[in-house]
Write an enzyme that holds these catalytic residues in place. Structure first.
Site, PDB file in Angstrom:
ATOM      1  N   ASN A 365       1.583 -17.151   3.559  1.00 41.00           N
ATOM      2  CA  ASN A 365       1.342 -18.563   4.397  1.00 41.00           C
ATOM      3  C   ASN A 365       2.880 -19.206   4.352  1.00 41.00           C
ATOM      4  O   ASN A 365       3.651 -18.609   3.957  1.00 41.00           O
ATOM      5  CB  ASN A 365       0.625 -19.596   3.828  1.00 41.00           C
ATOM      6  CG  ASN A 365       1.137 -20.223   2.481  1.00 41.00           C
ATOM      7  OD1 ASN A 365       1.742 -19.460   1.729  1.00 41.00           O
ATOM      8  ND2 ASN A 365       1.022 -21.586   2.495  1.00 41.00           N
ATOM      9  N   CYS A 367       4.460 -21.457   3.235  1.00 38.43           N
ATOM     10  CA  CYS A 367       5.199 -21.914   2.090  1.00 38.43           C
ATOM     11  C   CYS A 367       5.251 -21.026   0.818  1.00 38.43           C
ATOM     12  O   CYS A 367       5.837 -21.355  -0.189  1.00 38.43           O
ATOM     13  CB  CYS A 367       4.485 -23.284   1.436  1.00 38.43           C
ATOM     14  SG  CYS A 367       4.733 -24.709   2.722  1.00 38.43           S
ATOM     15  N   GLU A 369       2.943 -19.677  -0.991  1.00 39.02           N
ATOM     16  CA  GLU A 369       2.172 -19.835  -2.474  1.00 39.02           C
ATOM     17  C   GLU A 369       0.727 -18.848  -1.981  1.00 39.02           C
ATOM     18  O   GLU A 369       0.432 -18.293  -3.069  1.00 39.02           O
ATOM     19  CB  GLU A 369       1.845 -21.184  -2.656  1.00 39.02           C
ATOM     20  CG  GLU A 369       0.924 -21.936  -1.947  1.00 39.02           C
ATOM     21  CD  GLU A 369       1.367 -22.684  -0.838  1.00 39.02           C
ATOM     22  OE1 GLU A 369       0.730 -23.653  -0.031  1.00 39.02           O
ATOM     23  OE2 GLU A 369       2.421 -22.475  -0.526  1.00 39.02           O
TER      24      GLU A 369
END
Length: 959
Positions: A365, A367, A369
């Protein structure tokens, strides 16, 4: 979102019916016969937000109901972000009770329908326990749950999406479409473009050369920017990944670096290149985070300084060889210049993959994570770790375990009724049921426990807590599998899933505990992993993945957390929002807790807290032992944590996460390319899955020089020396101001530093003198300002044009810098930057200012509304403005220079309502590269690889 795929399927109902008995839910937080709402004191509050430029109310809802223990900031963010219904309508939510009931009762209903509970009584206990935990800020679901669950909107619960694109035009165009749907819904997505053939390969149909993935990134970036500006106030959140062996990897690595150089050139030419600026859209690739997927083969080639093969996408054969170190240096240089690309360690990621038979993990994704299968999604929830710190300083292990059990159960239930933006995402998510439990407030917990963030003790506790969280999550997942069935893809992935569980257990055994707290946590983690394997080998597991560490931006404020995700404390001072507006500066409450833990007396604690409140750091604090300084190290400030301190903390938690960690390693401006390369290398050696860096000010380059090189100058001088010319020297003539002249006195504040400026004009209206008052009379600063004022005034009177001063001194960068109290110049990079922008607005006509890129607030707003800048006063100069009534002049008063009385700036009345960002800038002098919130104008601060606004809770990425 307009396209959704509805929730439940027949296979899951069949799984639910086979078990015969549901979960027995125990009471941990609640008492039978007492509803959680009845155990707290409620109060009514008014939530009002104002436009940061005009001062007008942009949001107002009065009489909202919250527990008296919730901060004003938390209730404001929840009211403005999560309450549903049109403001002012009967349908509008006005109490936290309504919000929690809307979500919790939806979960309970779905849990009953799908056979999760042994009885209605267990369902009621589940309802009360979940309500209590949310009511008391023990944890929070991710934002899409609060936006959508229980409303007429599609029941989207996931914040994280991964897409897929193949080497065909249909797939590429579908990528644009699917990404647009996800952006429209306020979420972010990532994907890997490595299946698209390179620009060095031929097209099968025509024999021509392919465009390559970077060219298609341009279209996707434009699409993301358009959707952002058309329907959202924050930038689209997206991740683009390319494998290191792709033939176009060098072009991909250098793409954003070149665009950043373009930004600097355009900015210096006077264009508005700020985030959200009117001219930034002319620059490409600004809506995505870019990451390179490196594998162990490449990293070994870097170590051994050998060549590395780039492989064609069609045949898989090596079509070009490149020096591995040279490519590695290019990656580090680009990250040094513009913070992109980040690194994702492909071999490590797929070595911890629970479902490899379903396909490799190729992307993440935005970000970084969430990492799992293509066309999948993940819903998130995060625990507030400070809620488990007992008064005696111990960690509430049993409550933590019970909380994780309940949260994982709720998260899995949500997949039963959730809607998804596309058919493939819905099918994959329901088949593999990816969850992302995590936590916030780790930095606060460590400090309150007397442990330094960058220490063996801090890392041992963080690793133990993460291990306990994931071990418990998978144990509950195995129990759920025995009740409602394992995930659909488990049968073909039973062996690799079990192998990964054993890897987690082995990593847990490697934790070296040091203190009573982490010993207790680690002991329970070991038990949870053992139980997990025993139950899982019998039942399988309900979820292919269980945990990640997300940035926890908005929901972190909802839980009143001091720190987000895995981050340390940002600074030792926080800002408390006041009921009547504005904010006040207070020392973090974790500081006195830490000092108490370290054994200091109340009298010493008071002295140290007072010192921190005044100075913002602990250096030379009265009575504080130097060996305890490290406990109070923060992300920014006098004792900022070193980059490798952040990397080592990530390495402590990573072996106990199904996914990865959203975190950017901040590096000082003086960091070298080699230091960034080493951080990326150490991330690989320490077993991280992903890593991104940000060098302070890397997106604010020095102005490009238009001067010739020294050799060119020398050559030109030599040629000139051969000619003899008669030179007429004309002496400048000083044009003095009349004895009595019109002047304007302006009070100003830049980054919290207050001062006064008096400017005097000739009869023609041209500026002729400037006097600056900053600092106490007799101080060095006051003396320097006096000297600078005299030099500038003499220059003006000898004929130096004001626009020359403006062009030289605007964009000059030094502290103090930050937000101002001037609506026309909201941000200034220094006192000089502000002063000459203000003088330009007061004394230069519109055409001259526009050439310098300086516009008033009204002009900028008009440009946003109409696409055209319009002069506020049709080019009127200061001389004409002097004839205007004084009360109509913004932030200024007209008076003869002889009558101007400037008092000591230190005695001037302070602003009545500083924003958090203004105070933060004074205390830390940091985060100058964080963007302004596009909702409320407050300076944002880092949260993982995103930014989050402390004023209204808006984020620049995942929430």
């Amino acid at each position: 979102m307009t396209e959704t795929v509805s929730g439940s399927t027949g296979s899951h109902r069949k799984n639910a019916s086979k078990a015969g008995a549901g979960l027995k839910i125990e009471r941990v937080y609640t008492t039978e016969g007492v509803h959680p709402y009845d155990a707290v004191t409620w109060e009514r509050r008014d939530v009002v937000q104002t436009n940061w430029k005009t001062g007008e109310n942009v949001f107002e809802q009065r009489g909202v109901e919250f527990p008296d223990t919730w901060s004003v900031n938390a209730s404001t963010i929840v009211t403005t972000k999560y309450f549903r219904g049109a403001v002012g309508s009967a349908e509008r939510e006005q109490s936290l009770k309504q919000l929690l009931d809307r979500v919790v009762l939806t979960y309970v209903k779905a849990g009953k329908e799908h056979g999760y509970f042994a009885s209605d009584a267990d369902a009621e206990v589940f309802e009360h326990e979940l309500t209590h935990m949310l009511l008391h800020q023990v944890f929070s679901f991710n934002s899409p749950v609060w936006f959508n669950v229980g409303t007429s909107s599609p029941q989207q619960v996931s914040a994280c999406f991964i897409l897929a694109v193949d080497d065909s035009m249909d797939s590429i165009l579908n990528w644009y479409r699917e990404e647009g749907l996800i952006f429209k819904g306020g979420s972010g997505a990532g994907l890997n473009l490595s299946r698209i053939r390179s620009s060095k390969e031929l097209l099968r149909s025509s024999g021509g050369t392919a465009s390559g993935p970077v060219s298609f990134m341009r279209g996707a970036d434009a699409s993301a920017g358009t959707i952002k500006s058309g329907g959202a106030t924050r930038r689209a959140a997206k991740m683009v990944v390319l494998d290191v062996d792709h033939p176009d990897i060098v072009e991909f690595v250098e793409t954003k670096e070149k665009e950043e150089e373009k930004i600097r050139v355009l900015r210096d030419a006077g264009f508005d290149m700020d985030l959200g600026g009117s001219d930034i859209t002319s620059v490409q690739y600004q809506n995505a985070n870019n990451s390179v997927r490196v594998n162990d083969e490449f990293m070994r080639a870097v170590e051994e300084k050998t060549a590395f093969g780039l492989r064609g996408r069609m045949t898989g054969e090596v079509i070009e060889e490149i020096d591995a170190v040279e490519l590695w240096d290019k990656i580090a240089k680009a990250a040094w210049a513009c913070a992109d690309p980040g690194i994702q360690y492909d071999s490590t990621i797929n070595d911890w993959h629970t479902t490899p038979e379903a396909g490799r993990i190729t992307a993440s994704n935005p970000c970084s994570e969430y990492m799992h299968l293509d066309n999948s999604s993940c819903n998130l929830a995060s625990l507030n770790l400070m809620k488990f710190l007992n008064e005696d300083g111990s960690f509430g292990v049993e409550k933590f375990v019970k909380s994780v059990e309940l949260i994982i159960t709720a998260m899995d239930i949500s997949i039963c009724f959730a809607d998804f933006p596309t058919d493939p995402i819905g099918e994959t998510t329901r088949a593999y049921r990816q969850l992302g439990i995590g936590y916030a407030n780790l930095g606060a917990l460590l400090m309150a426990s007397g442990l330094a963030y960058d220490s063996d003790g801090g890392r041992a506790l963080a690793g133990s807590i993460t291990s306990l969280m994931t071990g418990t999550s998978y144990r509950r997942s195995a129990e759920l599998a025995g009740i409602v069935g394992a995930y659909d893809g488990y049968a073909q992935n039973a062996a690799p899933h079990t192998r990964v569980m054993r890897k987690h257990l082995a990593a847990n055994d490697d934790i070296r505990t040091l203190h009573t707290m982490d010993i207790a946590v680690h002991r329970e983690a070991t038990k949870q992993w053992a139980d997990n394997l025993k139950i899982g080998e019998k039942n399988g597991w309900r979820n292919a993945q269980a945990s990640v560490l997300a940035p926890t931006g908005t929901i972190g404020f909802m839980m009143d957390c001091d720190t987000t995700g895995i981050e340390p404390d940002f600074s030792l001072v926080k800002f408390k929002k006041l009921v009547g507006g504005g904010s006040m500066q207070v020392v973090n409450q974790t500081v006195p807790a830490a000092l108490t833990k370290l054994g200091y007396t109340n009298e010493t604690i008071e002295a140290i807290v007072e010192f921190i409140g005044e100075h913002g750091h602990v250096i030379d604090a009265p009575g504080l032992k130097t060996e305890h300084y490290e406990v109070f190290d923060c992300a920014v400030g006098e004792r900022a944590i070193k980059p490798m301190g952040h990397v080592r903390m990530m390495a402590a938690a990573q072996p106990f996460l199904s996914g990865a960690i959203s975190k950017t390693v901040n590096m000082p401006e003086t960091s070298s390319v080699e230091e960034i390369a080493d951080v990326y290398y150490q991330g690989w050696k320490l077993g991280l899955k992903a890593l991104a860096v940000y060098r302070d000010n890397c997106k604010v380059g020095q102005p490009l020089s238009s001067q010739k090189s020294q050799d060119d100058k020398t050559s030109a001088s030599a040629e000139a020396a051969t000619e003899v010319k008669t030179v007429v020297v004309e002496k400048p003539i000083r044009r003095r101001l009349p004895k009595s002249r019109a002047s304007i006195t302006t009070s100003f504040s830049v980054g919290g530093a207050e001062g006064y400026m008096t400017s005097g004009a000739h009869e023609s209206g041209e500026l002729g003198e400037v006097f600056l008052k900053l600092g106490k009379q007799g101080s060095t600063l006051a003396g320097v300002m006096d000297a600078f004022s005299i030099a500038t005034s003499i220059g003006l009177q000898y004929g130096v044009p004001l626009e020359t001063f403006v062009s030289k001194f605007t964009n000059l960068k030094f502290e103090p810098a930050g937000l101002t109290d001037d609506s026309d110049v909201r941000m200034a990079q220094s006192i000089m930057d502000y002063v000459f922008r203000r003088l330009a607005l007061d004394y230069l006509d519109f055409d001259t200012r526009s050439a310098l890129g300086i516009f008033s607030a009204d002009e900028r707003q008009r440009h946003l509304d109409t696409g055209s800048y319009q002069p506020i006063n049709d080019g009127s100069t200061a001389a004409e403005l002097v004839e205007t009534p004084v009360e109509t002049l913004p932030k200024a008063e007209a008076a003869p220079a002889a009558e101007v009385v400037v008092e000591d700036a230190a005695k001037a009345a302070p602003s009545q309502a500083h924003t958090s960002a203004e105070l933060l800038e004074v205390i830390t002098g940091s985060a100058v590269d964080s963007p302004l919130c596009m909702t409320c104008g407050t300076k944002m601060r880092p949260a993982g690889s995103c930014h989050v606004c402390e004023g209204c809770g808006s984020t620049s990425g995942c929430s």
